[in-house]
Write a protein that holds these residues in place. Structure first.
Motif, PDB file in Angstrom:
ATOM      1  N   PRO A  53     -65.975   5.611  31.934  1.00 15.99           N
ATOM      2  CA  PRO A  53     -65.565   5.184  33.282  1.00 15.99           C
ATOM      3  C   PRO A  53     -64.731   3.904  33.234  1.00 15.99           C
ATOM      4  O   PRO A  53     -64.882   3.064  32.347  1.00 15.99           O
ATOM      5  CB  PRO A  53     -66.893   4.942  34.013  1.00 15.99           C
ATOM      6  N   THR A  55     -64.042   0.522  35.284  1.00 20.78           N
ATOM      7  CA  THR A  55     -64.842  -0.258  36.232  1.00 20.78           C
ATOM      8  C   THR A  55     -64.060  -1.441  36.781  1.00 20.78           C
ATOM      9  O   THR A  55     -63.536  -2.258  36.028  1.00 20.78           O
ATOM     10  CB  THR A  55     -66.136  -0.767  35.568  1.00 20.78           C
ATOM     11  N   ILE A  75     -57.234   1.493  42.428  1.00 18.37           N
ATOM     12  CA  ILE A  75     -57.635   2.762  41.826  1.00 18.37           C
ATOM     13  C   ILE A  75     -56.436   3.681  41.680  1.00 18.37           C
ATOM     14  O   ILE A  75     -56.199   4.277  40.611  1.00 18.37           O
ATOM     15  CB  ILE A  75     -58.726   3.445  42.672  1.00 18.37           C
ATOM     16  N   GLU A  91     -63.425   8.693  35.482  1.00 18.22           N
ATOM     17  CA  GLU A  91     -64.111   8.373  36.730  1.00 18.22           C
ATOM     18  C   GLU A  91     -64.053   6.860  36.934  1.00 18.22           C
ATOM     19  O   GLU A  91     -63.921   6.097  35.974  1.00 18.22           O
ATOM     20  CB  GLU A  91     -65.558   8.856  36.690  1.00 18.22           C
ATOM     21  N   PHE A  92     -64.146   6.462  38.189  1.00 18.37           N
ATOM     22  CA  PHE A  92     -64.021   5.049  38.523  1.00 18.37           C
ATOM     23  C   PHE A  92     -65.288   4.543  39.209  1.00 18.37           C
ATOM     24  O   PHE A  92     -65.846   5.216  40.085  1.00 18.37           O
ATOM     25  CB  PHE A  92     -62.826   4.819  39.454  1.00 18.37           C
ATOM     26  N   SER A  93     -65.699   3.344  38.793  1.00 16.96           N
ATOM     27  CA  SER A  93     -66.790   2.633  39.463  1.00 16.96           C
ATOM     28  C   SER A  93     -66.220   1.390  40.119  1.00 16.96           C
ATOM     29  O   SER A  93     -65.464   0.639  39.493  1.00 16.96           O
ATOM     30  CB  SER A  93     -67.874   2.221  38.464  1.00 16.96           C
ATOM     31  N   ALA A  94     -66.574   1.182  41.377  1.00 15.75           N
ATOM     32  CA  ALA A  94     -66.133   0.001  42.108  1.00 15.75           C
ATOM     33  C   ALA A  94     -67.363  -0.784  42.529  1.00 15.75           C
ATOM     34  O   ALA A  94     -68.226  -0.267  43.242  1.00 15.75           O
ATOM     35  CB  ALA A  94     -65.316   0.392  43.330  1.00 15.75           C
ATOM     36  N   TYR A 118     -64.587  15.109  43.538  1.00 12.90           N
ATOM     37  CA  TYR A 118     -64.584  14.014  42.574  1.00 12.90           C
ATOM     38  C   TYR A 118     -65.754  14.144  41.612  1.00 12.90           C
ATOM     39  O   TYR A 118     -66.832  14.611  41.964  1.00 12.90           O
ATOM     40  CB  TYR A 118     -64.647  12.661  43.279  1.00 12.90           C
ATOM     41  N   CYS A 128     -55.773  13.049  44.772  1.00 12.98           N
ATOM     42  CA  CYS A 128     -56.103  11.702  45.248  1.00 12.98           C
ATOM     43  C   CYS A 128     -55.205  11.301  46.424  1.00 12.98           C
ATOM     44  O   CYS A 128     -55.674  10.805  47.445  1.00 12.98           O
ATOM     45  CB  CYS A 128     -55.972  10.699  44.109  1.00 12.98           C
ATOM     46  N   ARG A 135     -62.381   8.652  49.348  1.00  7.41           N
ATOM     47  CA  ARG A 135     -62.247   7.725  48.216  1.00  7.41           C
ATOM     48  C   ARG A 135     -62.479   8.481  46.913  1.00  7.41           C
ATOM     49  O   ARG A 135     -63.192   9.490  46.875  1.00  7.41           O
ATOM     50  CB  ARG A 135     -63.221   6.549  48.344  1.00  7.41           C
ATOM     51  N   SER A 136     -61.894   7.942  45.868  1.00  6.65           N
ATOM     52  CA  SER A 136     -61.976   8.588  44.557  1.00  6.65           C
ATOM     53  C   SER A 136     -62.689   7.683  43.554  1.00  6.65           C
ATOM     54  O   SER A 136     -62.276   7.554  42.415  1.00  6.65           O
ATOM     55  CB  SER A 136     -60.575   8.927  44.057  1.00  6.65           C
ATOM     56  N   TYR A 137     -63.755   7.041  44.010  1.00  9.21           N
ATOM     57  CA  TYR A 137     -64.513   6.152  43.125  1.00  9.21           C
ATOM     58  C   TYR A 137     -65.951   6.034  43.626  1.00  9.21           C
ATOM     59  O   TYR A 137     -66.232   6.190  44.809  1.00  9.21           O
ATOM     60  CB  TYR A 137     -63.864   4.765  43.054  1.00  9.21           C
TER      61      TYR A 137
END
Length: 380
Positions: A53, A55, A75, A91-94, A118, A128, A135-137
């Motif tokens: 991921p 971040t 993102i 994958e993205f973590s916010a 997602y 996206c 959202r994509s995160y």
């Protein structure tokens, strides 16, 4: 610790002086330097492994829609970079981080739902962009002071912080101690204070910023970068705080004096309140970064950010006065209320509005904020 347990921007979405309703100027200023944010994102090291991921952390996220808009920009930009390199986006973590009293509930209520497709290694750029209302995160809130550790070692790809690092971890103790030469008698802010008081504020800034940089250097992954925007000043003299000085050192200061003169509060109550904010010079910030030694400076500039006042009718003096009072209350109201209570706070900010209205044209002409914009990368 006492300030950490109190300080926050004014929460909620309905009140006219909430931060969510008084952060339009911040949005305008952030957009004006968006190209510098993207330049910093372009420096971050990427990997062709969608199972790891990516971040991103927003430090000092507060509770308005600006935070979400900026996260979307970051993102989407990183997704474009992956696809330009022929990599499948991860994958993205916010992580949205602020002090414990921050209104995380309002922030989370503003979040759009997670994209239905997602997960499992990311989504395409086309998906996206088509899902503008999603959202994509993945999201988490992280309460705590950014002047200490907040995340595991070597876990973060990108740190972002705007309009937050000018807030100190505390008012310097000597500033509110009667027996000290730094005692800021008769004032509630550093602007126009004596040299000893200014040095106490500067020392607190240096200590706080050193802790901030030390903490982030441990938390960042190899190849990670950081983008910071916060109030700065063009003057060498720290007692000349420029825009923040006008913001907190004139009509706000005079309103406190009004309460004292009218017998509503004592002079001691005024003198034991100080705004824990410091706008450093570029050189002061650079010295702390260089002393830490963990970061390469990609870019360090002072930008004229414009006025914090956003009004629909500049000729309407009452509107200008109210805008200043609401803006001032959105960022300092929680501290004022903790010090003198809600009713006296109402009295204070009504006087701020009245005084500001009498100087509306002068405020619109002269109230300008400068921002330090810093792009830093973790050294190898």
């Amino acid at each position: 610790m006492e300030l950490e347990s109190l300080l926050s921007m004014k929460g909620g979405k309905e009140e006219e002086y909430s931060y969510a309703n008084n952060s339009q100027a911040q949005a305008i200023h952030a957009r004006s330097v968006l190209h510098l944010l993207k330049e910093t994102l372009d420096i971050v090291e990427l990997h062709d492994n969608p199972n790891i991921p990516f971040t991103i952390v927003d430090l000092g996220c507060s509770s308005g829609s600006n935070t979400i808009s900026t996260m979307d920009v970051m993102i989407n930009h990183i997704i474009k970079r992956h696809e330009a390199l022929g990599f499948r986006p991860p994958e993205f973590s916010a992580f949205f981080s602020d002090l414990p009293k921050n209104d995380f509930n309002t922030l989370f209520q503003l979040l759009p739902p997670l994209h239905v497709n997602y997960g499992g290694g990311g989504i395409s750029m086309e998906e996206c962009l088509a899902a503008s209302n999603h959202r994509s995160y993945f999201v988490a809130g992280v309460p705590g002071s950014f002047y200490r550790r907040l995340f595991p070692a070597r876990s973060i790809n990108f740190f972002h912080s705007t309009f937050s690092l000018h807030w100190l971890s505390q008012v310097p103790e000597s500033v509110v101690e009667k027996k000290c030469s730094a005692f800021n008698k008769g004032k509630v802010f550093i602007h126009g204070a004596n040299e000893t008081t200014a040095n106490a504020y500067k020392a607190q800034f240096q200590t706080d910023m050193a802790s901030f940089l030390s903490s982030r250097s441990l938390e960042m992954k190899k190849g990670a970068s950081m983008y910071l925007v916060f109030l700065g000043r063009s003057s060498v003299d720290p007692t000349d705080q420029g825009g923040p000085g006008i913001f907190f050192g004139t009509h706000f200061q005079d309103a406190w004096n009004d309460l004292v003169q009218e017998g509503l509060i004592s002079s001691e109550e005024r003198d034991t309140f100080n705004i824990p904010l410091y706008a450093p010079s570029l050189q002061e910030f650079k010295e702390v970064v260089e002393a830490d030694g963990s970061f390469a400076i990609n870019k360090l500039e002072l930008f004229k950010g414009g006025s914090p006042l956003v009004v629909s009718q500049p000729d309407d003096e009452a509107e200008v006065g109210k805008a200043l009072a609401n803006s001032c209350r959105s960022v300092s109201g929680v501290l004022v209320e903790a010090h003198i209570g809600d009713q006296l706070s109402d009295q204070l900010f009504s006087r701020v509005a009245r005084r500001a209205a009498l100087h509306a044209k002068e405020l619109l002409d002269q109230l300008q904020f400068f921002h330090i914009v810093a792009s830093l990368s973790l050294k190898e």
